[in-house]
Design a protein around this motif. Sequence first.
Motif, mmCIF file in Angstrom:
data_model
loop_
_atom_site.group_PDB
_atom_site.id
_atom_site.type_symbol
_atom_site.label_atom_id
_atom_site.label_comp_id
_atom_site.label_asym_id
_atom_site.label_seq_id
_atom_site.Cartn_x
_atom_site.Cartn_y
_atom_site.Cartn_z
ATOM 1 N N SER A 41 0.954 -1.245 -0.060
ATOM 2 C CA SER A 41 -0.189 0.208 0.118
ATOM 3 C C SER A 41 0.833 1.228 -0.053
ATOM 4 O O SER A 41 2.005 1.008 0.394
ATOM 5 C CB SER A 41 -0.911 0.055 1.211
ATOM 6 O OG SER A 41 -1.656 -1.050 1.197
ATOM 7 N N GLN A 42 0.229 2.465 -0.448
ATOM 8 C CA GLN A 42 1.198 3.496 -0.635
ATOM 9 C C GLN A 42 1.777 4.156 0.767
ATOM 10 O O GLN A 42 2.850 4.636 0.479
ATOM 11 C CB GLN A 42 0.320 4.692 -1.360
ATOM 12 C CG GLN A 42 -0.961 5.040 -0.440
ATOM 13 C CD GLN A 42 -1.393 6.415 -1.096
ATOM 14 O OE1 GLN A 42 -0.636 7.023 -1.862
ATOM 15 N NE2 GLN A 42 -2.409 6.624 -0.573
ATOM 16 N N CYS A 44 3.063 2.878 3.062
ATOM 17 C CA CYS A 44 4.713 2.102 3.676
ATOM 18 C C CYS A 44 5.576 2.849 2.690
ATOM 19 O O CYS A 44 6.557 3.128 3.218
ATOM 20 C CB CYS A 44 4.597 0.532 2.946
ATOM 21 S SG CYS A 44 3.158 -0.176 3.659
ATOM 22 N N CYS B 45 -0.880 7.359 3.681
ATOM 23 C CA CYS B 45 -1.847 6.310 3.621
ATOM 24 C C CYS B 45 -2.933 6.829 4.602
ATOM 25 O O CYS B 45 -2.940 7.735 5.488
ATOM 26 C CB CYS B 45 -1.614 4.634 3.926
ATOM 27 S SG CYS B 45 -0.767 4.715 5.514
ATOM 28 N N PHE B 47 -3.880 5.434 7.306
ATOM 29 C CA PHE B 47 -3.590 5.273 8.562
ATOM 30 C C PHE B 47 -2.772 6.542 9.054
ATOM 31 O O PHE B 47 -2.849 7.090 10.048
ATOM 32 C CB PHE B 47 -2.780 4.109 8.958
ATOM 33 C CG PHE B 47 -1.516 4.127 9.958
ATOM 34 C CD1 PHE B 47 -2.114 4.194 11.219
ATOM 35 C CD2 PHE B 47 -0.338 4.133 9.576
ATOM 36 C CE1 PHE B 47 -0.814 4.498 12.543
ATOM 37 C CE2 PHE B 47 0.617 4.099 10.625
ATOM 38 C CZ PHE B 47 0.272 4.317 11.809
ATOM 39 N N THR B 130 -3.974 -1.156 11.238
ATOM 40 C CA THR B 130 -3.341 -1.020 9.954
ATOM 41 C C THR B 130 -3.545 -2.153 9.103
ATOM 42 O O THR B 130 -4.336 -3.160 9.219
ATOM 43 C CB THR B 130 -1.853 -0.951 10.296
ATOM 44 O OG1 THR B 130 -1.297 -2.257 10.814
ATOM 45 C CG2 THR B 130 -1.403 0.229 11.070
ATOM 46 N N CYS B 131 -2.875 -2.122 7.848
ATOM 47 C CA CYS B 131 -3.298 -3.174 6.744
ATOM 48 C C CYS B 131 -3.213 -4.613 7.191
ATOM 49 O O CYS B 131 -4.176 -5.297 6.850
ATOM 50 C CB CYS B 131 -2.469 -2.763 5.312
ATOM 51 S SG CYS B 131 -2.476 -1.097 4.846
ATOM 52 N N PRO B 161 -7.279 1.235 8.436
ATOM 53 C CA PRO B 161 -5.845 0.863 7.715
ATOM 54 C C PRO B 161 -5.583 1.577 6.421
ATOM 55 O O PRO B 161 -6.455 1.951 5.726
ATOM 56 C CB PRO B 161 -6.420 -0.621 7.359
ATOM 57 C CG PRO B 161 -7.795 -0.477 7.509
ATOM 58 C CD PRO B 161 -8.104 0.602 8.233
ATOM 59 N N GLY B 162 -4.391 1.578 6.183
ATOM 60 C CA GLY B 162 -3.703 2.425 5.054
ATOM 61 C C GLY B 162 -4.393 2.163 3.763
ATOM 62 O O GLY B 162 -4.711 3.150 3.168
ATOM 63 N N PHE B 163 -4.728 0.847 3.470
ATOM 64 C CA PHE B 163 -5.135 0.756 2.112
ATOM 65 C C PHE B 163 -6.562 1.085 1.787
ATOM 66 O O PHE B 163 -6.896 0.755 0.836
ATOM 67 C CB PHE B 163 -4.752 -0.880 1.591
ATOM 68 C CG PHE B 163 -5.428 -1.934 2.686
ATOM 69 C CD1 PHE B 163 -6.346 -1.556 3.354
ATOM 70 C CD2 PHE B 163 -5.107 -3.129 2.479
ATOM 71 C CE1 PHE B 163 -7.172 -2.628 4.169
ATOM 72 C CE2 PHE B 163 -5.467 -4.180 3.350
ATOM 73 C CZ PHE B 163 -6.518 -3.704 4.159
HETATM 74 S S1 SF4 Z 1 1.046 -1.045 6.021
HETATM 75 FE FE1 SF4 Z 1 -0.857 0.009 5.578
HETATM 76 S S2 SF4 Z 1 -1.345 1.503 7.403
HETATM 77 FE FE2 SF4 Z 1 0.863 0.809 7.561
HETATM 78 S S3 SF4 Z 1 1.943 2.340 6.536
HETATM 79 FE FE3 SF4 Z 1 1.676 0.559 4.766
HETATM 80 S S4 SF4 Z 1 -0.376 1.661 3.786
HETATM 81 FE FE4 SF4 Z 1 0.040 2.452 5.846
#
Ligand code: SF4
Lengths: 452, 496
Positions: A41-42, A44, B45, B47, B130-131, B161-163
Amino acid sequence: MASVVKSKKACTVNPLKMSQPVGGALAFMGVRGSMPLLHGSQGCTSFGLVLFVRHFRESIPLQTTAMSEVATVLGGYENVEQAVLNIAQRTQPSLIGICSTGVTETKGDDVEGFITLIRERHPELAHIGLVYASTPDFKGAFQDGWAAAVTRMVETLVEVPTGPPRRGQVNLLPGCHLTPGDIEELREIIEAFGLAPVILPDLSDSLDGHIPDDFTPTTLGGTTLADIAGMGRSELTLAVGEQMRPAAAALGAKTGVPYVLFERLTGLVANDAFLMRLSELSGRPVPAKYRRQRSQLEDAMLDGHFFFGGCKVALGAEPDLLYAVGSFLAEMGCQIAAAVTTTESPLLERLPCDEVLIGDLEDLEQRAGDCDLLITHAHGRQLAERLQLPFFRLGLPMFDRLGAAHQLTVGYRGTRGLVFDIGNLLLAHGHEPGPDDWRLAHEPAAATLAAD
Amino acid sequence: MSTLSSKIQDVFNEPGCDKNQGKSDKERKKGCTKQLQPGGAAGGCAFDGAKIALQPITDVAHLVHGPIACEGNSWDNRGAKSSGSRLYRTGFTTDINETDVVFGGEKRLYKSIREIVDKYDPPAVFVYQTCVPAMIGDDIEVVCKAASEKFGKPVVPVNAPGFVGVKNLGNKLAGEALLEHVIGTREPDYTTPYDINIIGEYNLAGELWQVKPLLDELGIRVLACISGDAKYHEVAQSHRARAAMMVCSKAMINVSRKMEERYGIPFFEGSFYGIGDMSDSLREIARLLIERGADAELSDRTEALIAREEARAWAALEPYRERLAGKRVLLITGGVKSWSVVAALQEVGLEIVGTSVKKSTREDKERIKEIMGEEAHMIEDMTPREMYRMLSEARADIMLSGGRSQFVALKAKMPWMDINQERHHAFAGYVGMVEMIRRLDLALHNPIWQQVRTPAPWLAAEASNLRSLDVAQRNPGPSGGTSPDLGVTACLQATA
Ligand code: SF4
């Protein structure tokens, strides 16, 4: 010597550790024209980007496959393909280095398979290197990610040699505990023996903070793919840090190039061994410059040992850095009173102290109470303040100091610098005695008496 | 997951957002963010957004449930300031491992909360999803409820969660968490007709403190700032405010609107950036309070204060007008800053050669046109390469942006100033405006520019072959050294 203990806490407080994928991404940044790509996901990627920008104070090439929730459930082939195509079109890289993340590892994406498919479908991308490293966030730490990425680069990009070794060519595999400044120092030392090093990854060329003539969205410098391909023609591989053993071994297995591993290059003895090896290999005597530097280091150690001797140090760092600096401090007479690290390594139990804890900065804080000096990355600033300890910043991230990329810990010169910098810190924080310093335990203090 | 997706739908259905109301039902379901482009995107994201919005609540333990990536790579990187507790700066994460991924991380989460309560005894724990735990089905709402009952303390789930989307969505989901679990759970000791909430202000670099003294002087009490320099109990009792200001951002519009709906707290959208906007915001606050029962004389006192402060600010800015007149600014920032900062800069005669509108709403763009005229140079999307070219061709004298693109400017040897969240200087209110211009002036007129833009002397020497040959002969260079002269020689040989 040390027993290795794992923290039993459920909750990590004030992490010392950073994740594998960003470690892998940094390794890819040491290749010329490279674009690291995190498959996840972005967020990260965004966090990784900010982390490096704050540390290096440089533009950082880093991309994401931007996995949404839905894509995550369905699997990420399309996202990887799209990302590779977009990057190829927008930034014309020579290499796209792909790291997995917790998200895509949990789903179980077969990125190696994806790459095969992309290769089939897009022959127009044949000139771009695609390297994949598996780096789940929920395992290992930063240095494991770096090691994985370098190993995969060796496995994918180095060619099986067709000719005899090139005289004087050596490989240098630096661990991620070496700064661009460290790598530059090693390059100079090696070149001083008339040897020609191929460095993988070479951050000293890409993240050393210089002004390029033109802007590029990929890395500014680094090892070229051609140089990497030719690493099999080297006479010897020099690996620095235990983390580089797998990469050095993989290189050896593929090309037959033997390797020597230097667990550290901080400290007098460690550098003696390094220079001896270079001298033997090149058939040249140790250059006068380094003889002089060695004697300067000896002098610095003599001048400095008064302040290091008996000093209790609390040290938090990734295994290879912990080992390098911890061993050197012990050689200077310090006592490693608290040592905390991020991930497993065979070096840990060889640290000159009683216990090494795989834990966090809260653990270090609890153990650092009666120490004289704290050494860790910039996140230690809060605990240094709370404990009122002199604080020497070491490692990544170092977001609140200038010149993190040029901090030097290797070679005679780098070691001498450490003696001076840490020594000065100890000197400045010397303890001034007060009337109560030697009071006997059973004798109540005068103030309490008066108050009663 | 289903509660989360319905919450997201709810947030997407924001009636307070005109842009949203202009959409068809189907479009609206897709939400307010474009589908992200793999290999061409890099924002935070959801989060990240949720954490940004809530972390400024200073006495709370912010616990991130996930692998080390989410917190380990990012903690201690924001400049929200606190006048009291420092607990918000402590990084807490469950740092889940492989076993947790296989067997579920709920147990570790529960234990983590217990450890935090035992060791730090905060008034509340906020738990961020989180994801990875979302994928493996960890139900943080259930764990938080159980922990809350067991430990007798609010444990607030923040399900973002980020996604699920970008930062902006995360801001809103954070707001939802407050609405559902925090706001209205406590009564203030007393209330006054001069109680307001400030919503969407995070006290970055201490900006709230540039404004608060003005409110103090007027006798206006900030019952709660959501969330800058806030304490948990302040947010919990914020439902008793008489009026609210939503700080120039749609990021927490859901909080403002739902508090209006539920508790009858009227709000307006205002900005603390720029002299004019600051004054307007003070007027609006006074007006709303008077409407809700404050004494009408508040209006006169407010006007008097505005007159005094504006005069002071203009006097302080006077010396800069001449130095900055006609200087051209390239503004690369997101959302509302694209207009709130434009107005501020134009006030001292700077020329805006371009402002990015990538993350701006249609309304933001309208505001820009209003301020800069129809010809406003709105930049939809600019690659770093284009930015670099624009700067190296000196089509702007300075770039203002977030930290990530600063090196594009610096490598082009052009001045740059930070106006995003990692910034170190506070730019709010009248004093902040003066500070912003002072900083801008310092950046523009720093003596380094002249030096770093002058090419190395030997480049000029190289241009005249004869002279450099001479240099090369006189200085053969020490063996093994890397003197610039050697470079010259090598260069000549290569071209010969
Ligand atoms: S895992 Fe998900 S919540 Fe954690 S930084 Fe990556 S996109 Fe964001």
